[in-house]
Design a protein around this motif. Structure first.
Motif, short mmCIF file in Angstrom:
data_model
loop_
_atom_site.label_atom_id
_atom_site.label_comp_id
_atom_site.label_asym_id
_atom_site.label_seq_id
_atom_site.Cartn_x
_atom_site.Cartn_y
_atom_site.Cartn_z
N LEU A 134 40.45 28.90 -10.55
CA LEU A 134 40.16 29.78 -11.69
C LEU A 134 38.72 30.32 -11.63
O LEU A 134 38.50 31.48 -11.40
CB LEU A 134 40.40 29.03 -13.01
CG LEU A 134 41.85 28.63 -13.30
CD1 LEU A 134 41.94 27.80 -14.59
CD2 LEU A 134 42.73 29.87 -13.43
N SER A 135 37.71 29.47 -11.85
CA SER A 135 36.32 29.93 -11.94
C SER A 135 35.85 30.56 -10.63
O SER A 135 36.32 30.19 -9.55
CB SER A 135 35.40 28.76 -12.29
OG SER A 135 35.75 28.22 -13.54
N GLU A 136 34.92 31.51 -10.76
CA GLU A 136 34.38 32.20 -9.58
C GLU A 136 32.85 32.27 -9.64
O GLU A 136 32.27 32.17 -10.73
CB GLU A 136 34.96 33.62 -9.49
CG GLU A 136 36.45 33.62 -9.25
CD GLU A 136 36.97 35.01 -8.93
OE1 GLU A 136 36.16 35.96 -8.89
OE2 GLU A 136 38.19 35.13 -8.71
N LEU A 143 37.12 33.93 -17.31
CA LEU A 143 38.21 34.26 -16.39
C LEU A 143 38.58 35.72 -16.42
O LEU A 143 39.19 36.23 -15.47
CB LEU A 143 39.42 33.38 -16.70
CG LEU A 143 39.18 31.87 -16.57
CD1 LEU A 143 40.47 31.11 -16.84
CD2 LEU A 143 38.65 31.53 -15.19
N VAL A 146 37.36 37.62 -13.34
CA VAL A 146 37.81 37.23 -12.01
C VAL A 146 37.87 38.45 -11.09
O VAL A 146 38.40 39.50 -11.47
CB VAL A 146 39.20 36.56 -12.11
CG1 VAL A 146 39.92 36.58 -10.77
CG2 VAL A 146 39.06 35.13 -12.61
N THR A 148 38.48 37.87 -7.40
CA THR A 148 39.34 37.57 -6.24
C THR A 148 40.60 38.43 -6.34
O THR A 148 41.23 38.51 -7.39
CB THR A 148 39.71 36.08 -6.24
OG1 THR A 148 38.53 35.32 -6.00
CG2 THR A 148 40.72 35.76 -5.15
N LYS A 163 36.64 30.92 -5.04
CA LYS A 163 36.74 30.14 -6.28
C LYS A 163 35.66 29.05 -6.26
O LYS A 163 35.29 28.54 -5.19
CB LYS A 163 38.13 29.50 -6.40
CG LYS A 163 39.25 30.53 -6.58
CD LYS A 163 39.12 31.27 -7.89
CE LYS A 163 40.17 32.36 -8.03
NZ LYS A 163 40.04 33.11 -9.31
N CYS A 179 44.23 35.67 -9.54
CA CYS A 179 43.60 36.78 -8.81
C CYS A 179 44.04 38.12 -9.38
O CYS A 179 45.00 38.20 -10.16
CB CYS A 179 43.96 36.71 -7.32
SG CYS A 179 45.73 36.84 -7.01
#
Length: 389
Positions: A134-136, A143, A146, A148, A163, A179
């Motif tokens: 989840l986290s980036e 979120l 995000v 990705t 991530k 994503c």
């Protein structure tokens, strides 16, 4: 009180209490056999493949799932009691924890029949581990930020991005990655997201350790570079990732691990201070006990709602916020009440149980309010939920 924050009062049945005794007997036997040493934050960092397999053999993983998928069709409250006892004992449950807690329920709700038949029996046996994607790096716990992304190609997707804070990814077999499968829409940042099942041994996947202050390795950064994901590894519907991810987080944020991470330290603290006559100490311990009891009732209430098919995301966020504050306060109050002789990271090798548990709690404490959503994110969810509905 706002109706979204009202939680049912759960009374445990006689059968459930018998199950608790069964779990305690098992834990006692394992401790007598030196199978493990109780530790703080064991659900995050203490992994034993053998211990996970033993829990699977006893039917204590995938407890609420249908029997046709390797589950045992027991209640969410029975599962709560089992996890509560394992956490209180500081048992090594990190291997299967995420897969049991949230991957299985997510696949039961949104996965395909083939995904359920392939993954769930392995998870229930304690032999298949999952990490959270989840986290980036550039989004943190927000979120909606995000980045990705997965690009559609023939028979699958090409995944690129990274991530962060992925607990246990270096031990896990798979990760469920949130994503973007459509460009980000500034008008609605929650649109265009999907969830993909990623084999962490696939080409293009790199797992880098993020070490704690004492050198322990629980968190990771996971990087995806042109990783091919076949169509049958899509979870749910394309573009429905935000809704699915929020349902997944309700399982992640409300369980007893959100207030029992430092319980082994509290046990040692009470043991040291039980004969102390200072009223100030009695008050401090009493206040901790009262907060613990309240959190337990709240968490049980959320478990009851999950069993009814309700997604109590607002109440779950509140449990996580209050619970992680409690965990940090246990460590800080213990430090103030019983002056330690050591403060360095090497304290995890201290001679007494109390000093070891205190060192573990203090060194892990910075992560309590980060994992599963920061305090700011959680309070935003509660505020928006209460004000907007």
């Amino acid at each position: 009180m706002h109706k979204l924050l009202e939680l049912p009062v759960v009374k445990l049945s006689e059968e459930t209490e018998k199950l608790r005794e069964e779990v305690r007997k098992f834990i006692s036997e394992e401790l007598n056999a030196d199978s493990f040493e109780p530790k703080c934050d064991s659900w995050l960092g203490e992994l034993s493949q053998e211990f996970s397999r033993k829990l699977g053999e006893r039917g204590w993983i995938g407890m609420t799932w249908p029997k046709k998928y390797g589950g045992h069709e027991r209640t969410a409250i029975e599962r709560f009691v089992v996890t509560e006892e394992l956490l209180a004992a500081g048992a090594p449950v990190a291997g299967h924890w995420i897969a049991d807690r949230q991957t299985g329920p997510l696949l039961l709700r949104y996965g395909t029949e083939e995904q359920r038949q392939f993954f769930l029996p392995k998870i229930a046996k304690g032999e298949c581990y999952f990490a959270i994607g989840l986290s980036e790096p550039n989004a943190g716990s927000d979120l909606a930020g995000v980045l990705t992304s997965a690009t559609k190609v023939e028979q699958g997707w090409i995944l690129n991005g990274s991530k962060l804070w992925s607990s246990g990814a270096h031990h896990a077999h798979y990760m469920i990655v949130l994503c973007r499968t459509s460009p980000q829409n500034p008008e609605n940042r929650h649109q265009g997201m999907s969830q993909l099942l990623v084999d962490l041994s696939a080409n293009g996947v790199t797992i880098r350790p993020i070490r704690l202050m004492n050198g322990e390795h629980h968190f990771n950064e996971v990087i995806f570079e042109d990783v091919f994901i076949s169509d049958d590894m899509l979870v749910g519907e394309v573009g429905n990732g935000w809704k699915q991810g929020m349902a997944e987080l309700a399982y992640e944020r409300s369980g007893p691990e959100r207030f029992l991470s430092t319980f082994p330290l509290l046990v040692e603290l009470v043991d040291i201070l039980q004969d102390h006559t200072d009223k100030r100490i009695h008050i401090e311990i009493g206040q901790l006990a009262a907060r613990l009891r309240t959190l337990r009732h709240m968490s049980l209430g959320v478990a009851s709602l999950l069993q009814r098919g309700v997604t109590p995301d607002i109440a779950a966020a509140l449990v996580k916020d209050l619970g992680t504050q409690f965990e940090r306060d246990v460590a800080e109050i213990a430090r103030l009440l019983v002056s330690p002789r050591l403060t360095a990271p090497s304290a995890v090798h201290a001679p007494t149980k109390y000093e070891k548990r205190l060192a573990e709690a203090l060194l892990h404490a910075p992560g309590f309010t980060l994992r599963g959503g920061t305090t700011e994110i959680l309070r935003g969810i509660v505020a928006k939920g209460v004000a907007a509905r």
